[in-house]
Scaffold this motif. Sequence first.
Motif, short mmCIF file in Angstrom:
data_model
loop_
_atom_site.label_atom_id
_atom_site.label_comp_id
_atom_site.label_asym_id
_atom_site.label_seq_id
_atom_site.Cartn_x
_atom_site.Cartn_y
_atom_site.Cartn_z
N HIS A 179 0.83 -1.20 0.00
CA HIS A 179 0.00 0.00 0.00
C HIS A 179 0.87 1.26 0.00
O HIS A 179 0.66 2.18 -0.78
N THR A 180 1.88 1.27 0.88
CA THR A 180 2.77 2.43 0.97
C THR A 180 3.58 2.57 -0.32
O THR A 180 3.80 3.68 -0.82
N ALA A 181 4.03 1.44 -0.88
CA ALA A 181 4.77 1.46 -2.14
C ALA A 181 3.93 2.12 -3.23
O ALA A 181 4.41 2.96 -4.00
N ASP A 182 2.65 1.77 -3.30
CA ASP A 182 1.75 2.37 -4.29
C ASP A 182 1.64 3.88 -4.10
O ASP A 182 1.63 4.63 -5.08
N PRO A 206 7.21 -5.95 -10.66
CA PRO A 206 6.63 -5.92 -12.01
C PRO A 206 5.34 -5.12 -12.07
O PRO A 206 5.02 -4.51 -13.10
N ARG A 207 4.63 -5.05 -10.95
CA ARG A 207 3.38 -4.27 -10.89
C ARG A 207 3.67 -2.79 -11.13
O ARG A 207 2.95 -2.11 -11.86
N LEU A 208 4.73 -2.29 -10.48
CA LEU A 208 5.07 -0.88 -10.64
C LEU A 208 5.67 -0.62 -12.02
O LEU A 208 5.36 0.38 -12.66
N ALA A 209 6.51 -1.56 -12.50
CA ALA A 209 7.11 -1.39 -13.83
C ALA A 209 6.02 -1.24 -14.88
O ALA A 209 6.12 -0.42 -15.79
N ALA A 210 4.95 -2.03 -14.73
CA ALA A 210 3.86 -2.01 -15.72
C ALA A 210 3.15 -0.67 -15.74
O ALA A 210 2.48 -0.33 -16.73
N ILE A 215 9.57 0.30 -20.27
CA ILE A 215 10.36 -0.64 -19.47
C ILE A 215 11.66 -0.96 -20.20
O ILE A 215 11.64 -1.44 -21.33
N VAL A 216 12.77 -0.64 -19.55
CA VAL A 216 14.09 -0.96 -20.10
C VAL A 216 14.63 -2.14 -19.28
O VAL A 216 14.74 -2.04 -18.07
N ARG A 217 14.94 -3.25 -19.96
CA ARG A 217 15.41 -4.43 -19.23
C ARG A 217 16.88 -4.67 -19.54
O ARG A 217 17.27 -4.79 -20.70
N LEU A 218 17.65 -4.73 -18.47
CA LEU A 218 19.09 -4.94 -18.58
C LEU A 218 19.38 -6.41 -18.25
O LEU A 218 18.87 -6.94 -17.26
N ALA A 229 5.47 0.32 -21.66
CA ALA A 229 4.80 -0.46 -20.62
C ALA A 229 3.30 -0.29 -20.79
O ALA A 229 2.83 0.31 -21.75
N GLY A 230 2.55 -0.77 -19.81
CA GLY A 230 1.10 -0.65 -19.87
C GLY A 230 0.63 0.79 -19.73
O GLY A 230 -0.42 1.16 -20.21
#
Length: 231
Positions: A179-182, A206-210, A215-218, A229-230
């Motif tokens: 919740h706090t992260a959101d 992955p929820r936040l990345a979306a 999204i850049v994936r290394l 992303a979404g």
Amino acid sequence: APVIQLAGLTKAYNVGTPVETEVLHGIDLTLAEGEFAALIGPSGSGKSTLLNIIGLLERPTGGRLSIAGRDTATLSEAEITQLRGRSIGFVFQFHHLLPAFSALENVMMPTIIARGRPDDEAEATALQLLDAVGLKAHARKKPAELSGGQQQRVAIARALALKPRLILADEPTGNLDTHTADEIFALLREFNRQANCACLIVTHDPRLAARCDRIVRLVDGRIAEDDPAGG
Ligand code: ADP
Ligand code: ADP
């Protein structure tokens, strides 16, 4: 001009020794004004190293790096420090607030350092920022008197104090509950939209990345994917 422009960027550690290791191999990356991108990838893939280089905390070994339209290769250490202070706001998982100072003083700190002294305007701006992150009532409290999420809000307010063109966040919600992260993520998003400030966020979530624009994936020091992303 793009806020971040990397071309063929490389980074090696222990250069010139038998254990020299290249950890970033020819990174090309452009981030436009107002873009909000996630940087993801397995542990050891080079995310922190890349973020530190973009944040002008470490120098690349090769390739080109421009921040806020300035080619950093031509800049002195003093100019690099100035560019970092003026253009970039940092938000880390462990926020590095100064424990002896109040929330308000922590948020004022970048302005005091930039101007060489505290002033009324710096205080007024810091109070506005604390209000914007929902902490006006806690302005006089020390970090230890605040919850983890509240401390991270103070860190975000501090990152915004000098109106950066770029926010770099390394796992900004890593030690927070969902919740706090959101809430913290939403705050970053809000400032991104209001101030058209570009953001690059390292996250394992992955929820936040979306919820980023991009999204850049290394993987193993190379960009393996760079996709919208979404949203
Ligand atoms: P992360 O959570 O990003 O995976 P690490 O635990 O890998 O972080 O690294 C923490 C810090 O230690 C980083 O700042 C990194 O620069 C440094 N570090 C990581 N690996 C090494 C290494 N092999 N030698 C020296 N320093 C390292
Ligand atoms: P991530 O953030 O994706 O976990 P890092 O950027 O921390 O990855 O590390 C990428 C690679 O670079 C790892 O192999 C790590 O051990 C190495 N590394 C990071 N910092 C140092 C350092 N100061 N000295 C030597 N190797 C390092």
